[in-house]
Design an enzyme around this catalytic site. Structure first.
Site, PDB file in Angstrom:
ATOM      1  N   ARG A 265       5.366   0.679  20.781  1.00 21.55           N
ATOM      2  CA  ARG A 265       6.171   0.383  19.592  1.00 21.55           C
ATOM      3  C   ARG A 265       5.483   0.925  18.324  1.00 21.55           C
ATOM      4  O   ARG A 265       5.941   1.880  17.712  1.00 21.55           O
ATOM      5  CB  ARG A 265       6.400  -1.141  19.483  1.00 21.55           C
ATOM      6  CG  ARG A 265       7.533  -1.539  18.535  1.00 21.55           C
ATOM      7  CD  ARG A 265       7.169  -1.509  17.070  1.00 21.55           C
ATOM      8  NE  ARG A 265       6.045  -2.381  16.733  1.00 21.55           N
ATOM      9  CZ  ARG A 265       5.462  -2.390  15.552  1.00 21.55           C
ATOM     10  NH1 ARG A 265       5.888  -1.600  14.587  1.00 21.55           N
ATOM     11  NH2 ARG A 265       4.419  -3.160  15.328  1.00 21.55           N
ATOM     12  N   ASP A 266       4.362   0.344  17.965  1.00 19.78           N
ATOM     13  CA  ASP A 266       3.702   0.715  16.708  1.00 19.78           C
ATOM     14  C   ASP A 266       3.223   2.163  16.754  1.00 19.78           C
ATOM     15  O   ASP A 266       3.259   2.881  15.755  1.00 19.78           O
ATOM     16  CB  ASP A 266       2.517  -0.237  16.473  1.00 19.78           C
ATOM     17  CG  ASP A 266       1.897  -0.079  15.110  1.00 19.78           C
ATOM     18  OD1 ASP A 266       2.449   0.664  14.277  1.00 19.78           O
ATOM     19  OD2 ASP A 266       0.843  -0.689  14.871  1.00 19.78           O
TER      20      ASP A 266
ATOM     21  N   HIS B 183      -5.007  -7.114  13.918  1.00 21.88           N
ATOM     22  CA  HIS B 183      -4.402  -5.791  14.138  1.00 21.88           C
ATOM     23  C   HIS B 183      -5.058  -4.811  13.162  1.00 21.88           C
ATOM     24  O   HIS B 183      -4.728  -4.783  11.987  1.00 21.88           O
ATOM     25  CB  HIS B 183      -2.889  -5.920  13.877  1.00 21.88           C
ATOM     26  CG  HIS B 183      -2.099  -4.660  14.085  1.00 21.88           C
ATOM     27  ND1 HIS B 183      -1.148  -4.549  15.085  1.00 21.88           N
ATOM     28  CD2 HIS B 183      -2.106  -3.484  13.437  1.00 21.88           C
ATOM     29  CE1 HIS B 183      -0.599  -3.344  15.019  1.00 21.88           C
ATOM     30  NE2 HIS B 183      -1.162  -2.678  14.029  1.00 21.88           N
TER      31      HIS B 183
ATOM     32  N   HIS C  72      -6.541  -0.996  11.905  1.00 22.72           N
ATOM     33  CA  HIS C  72      -6.353   0.450  11.939  1.00 22.72           C
ATOM     34  C   HIS C  72      -7.703   1.100  11.672  1.00 22.72           C
ATOM     35  O   HIS C  72      -8.549   0.542  10.979  1.00 22.72           O
ATOM     36  CB  HIS C  72      -5.332   0.885  10.884  1.00 22.72           C
ATOM     37  CG  HIS C  72      -3.917   0.614  11.308  1.00 22.72           C
ATOM     38  ND1 HIS C  72      -2.842   1.270  10.791  1.00 22.72           N
ATOM     39  CD2 HIS C  72      -3.405  -0.238  12.220  1.00 22.72           C
ATOM     40  CE1 HIS C  72      -1.727   0.830  11.362  1.00 22.72           C
ATOM     41  NE2 HIS C  72      -2.046  -0.094  12.231  1.00 22.72           N
TER      42      HIS C  72
ATOM     43  N   CYS D 247       0.087   5.068   9.857  1.00 19.49           N
ATOM     44  CA  CYS D 247       0.877   4.327   8.893  1.00 19.49           C
ATOM     45  C   CYS D 247       1.301   5.332   7.842  1.00 19.49           C
ATOM     46  O   CYS D 247       0.466   6.034   7.287  1.00 19.49           O
ATOM     47  CB  CYS D 247       0.070   3.207   8.254  1.00 19.49           C
ATOM     48  SG  CYS D 247       0.949   2.468   6.860  1.00 19.49           S
TER      49      CYS D 247
ATOM     50  N   ASN E 126      -3.753   3.295  14.741  1.00 21.36           N
ATOM     51  CA  ASN E 126      -4.208   2.035  15.308  1.00 21.36           C
ATOM     52  C   ASN E 126      -5.556   2.220  15.997  1.00 21.36           C
ATOM     53  O   ASN E 126      -5.859   3.287  16.527  1.00 21.36           O
ATOM     54  CB  ASN E 126      -3.183   1.572  16.343  1.00 21.36           C
ATOM     55  CG  ASN E 126      -1.872   1.171  15.695  1.00 21.36           C
ATOM     56  OD1 ASN E 126      -1.825   0.236  14.920  1.00 21.36           O
ATOM     57  ND2 ASN E 126      -0.815   1.894  16.024  1.00 21.36           N
TER      58      ASN E 126
HETATM   59 MG    MG Z   1      -0.506  -0.706  13.506  1.00 23.10          MG
END
Ligand code: MG
Length: 309
Positions: free
Chosen positions: A24-25, A217, A219, A250, A259
């Site tokens: 997803r991300d 979470h 990065h 991002c 990530n």
């Molecule tokens: Mg992320």
């Protein structure tokens, strides 16, 4: 992966749940469209590697995130296995209803600690976005679902700079107050450093948030992902997000680095003797395969080291 020794550190959890966010991300930030079959195979390979939480897709309107326009087809085609959770991002009630129709058991809403990012990403302020989530979370909980509340920009925001801790705690407790079962603290532009991580976790604990409700979470934009994880784990956090091969980025961060790579984290956790249930060699194989599908190498150091790439 063994062969180089295992030694634990004091204060560490014995087991950590990895929340794999690559499908997803990661893929939502890919420039090109990834075929459905590749997405399905990715999720299944991640589960084969031992993952028990794989954030699979998002029910966000395809006009916003065309990369995940095939969410329903992906969910239909995945062979969902018992004991494995396949969370799906839902922006609103309509998205939630679509997810419920497909038998989804875990959903996530995506909030922001800052006004600027809430407006950039959700087209509404923090208060209005919480109002939008309230019926979504209520309906999901009523249906017996687990609901993760993402909180973006917990340590820094590209428009606002450093984000004051009381501000983050305030939005975090409001998200949990809506009924979210888990809070995922996002360092969306990767600017956090370990002391800042510890300070926020301490403030949340002081505000009455239980450690088992908190996930982190990170990065790797500034190379701090692993150090920040280490700090969070030493404070007793036991759920950590990462993306296979370091997928994703991002759009608001200067660097293309995304990530934290699951393989890099796993190298560390394996060396510390922390149980995750995930097999590093299988994960590396998956990331090497995916790099071939995407046409570019994985940014993960561990993937590169172990694959000889
Ligand atoms: Mg992320």
């Amino acid at each position: 992966m063994d062969g180089y020794g295992i030694d634990s550190l004091p204060g560490f959890p014995r087991a950590v749940t990895l929340c794999e966010v690559g499908p997803r991300d990661g893929l939502q930030n890919e420039a090109g469209l990834v075929p459905v079959q590749v997405k399905v195979e990715l999720v299944e390979r991640l589960v084969d590697a031992g993952h028990t939480v794989v954030e699979t897709t998002s029910m966000v309107h395809p006009a916003w995130v065309p990369q995940l326009a095939d969410a329903e087809e992906v969910l239909r085609r995945i062979d969902r296995r018992p004991g494995v959770r396949y969370p799906v991002l839902v922006p609103n009630l309509r998205g939630l209803e679509r997810a419920l129709d497909l038998g989804v058991t875990d959903v996530a809403v995506f909030g922001s600690a800052t006004e600027s990012f809430a407006r950039a990403n959700l087209n509404r302020g923090v208060d209005e976005s919480l109002e939008m989530f309230a019926p979504v979370v209520a309906r999901a909980r009523e249906a017996g679902l687990r609901v993760r509340g993402y909180l973006s920009m917990c340590w820094g925001d590209p428009w606002e700079g450093a984000v004051p801790i009381p501000r983050v705690v305030s939005v975090a407790t409001r998200l949990l107050g809506l009924g979210c079962t888990e809070l995922a603290l996002g360092d969306t532009i990767g600017v956090a450093t370990p002391g800042r991580v510890v300070a926020l976790i301490g403030a949340l604990r002081a505000a009455g948030v239980a450690l088992d409700r908190i996930a982190v979470h990170f990065h790797d934009t500034y190379g701090q992902g692993l150090a920040n994880c280490l700090a969070a784990l030493q404070r007793g956090v036991t759920t950590v997000d990462a993306a296979a091969g370091g997928l994703g980025g991002c759009p608001y961060a200067r660097s293309a680095t995304g990530n934290l790579a699951t393989e890099d984290l796993l190298w560390q956790l394996d060396g510390l003797g922390v149980h995750t249930g995930v097999d590093l060699a299988k994960l590396v194989e998956t990331s090497v395969w995916l790099a071939g599908e995407l046409g570019r190498p994985s940014p993960s150091r561990t993937v590169r080291a172990l694959s000889g790439a």
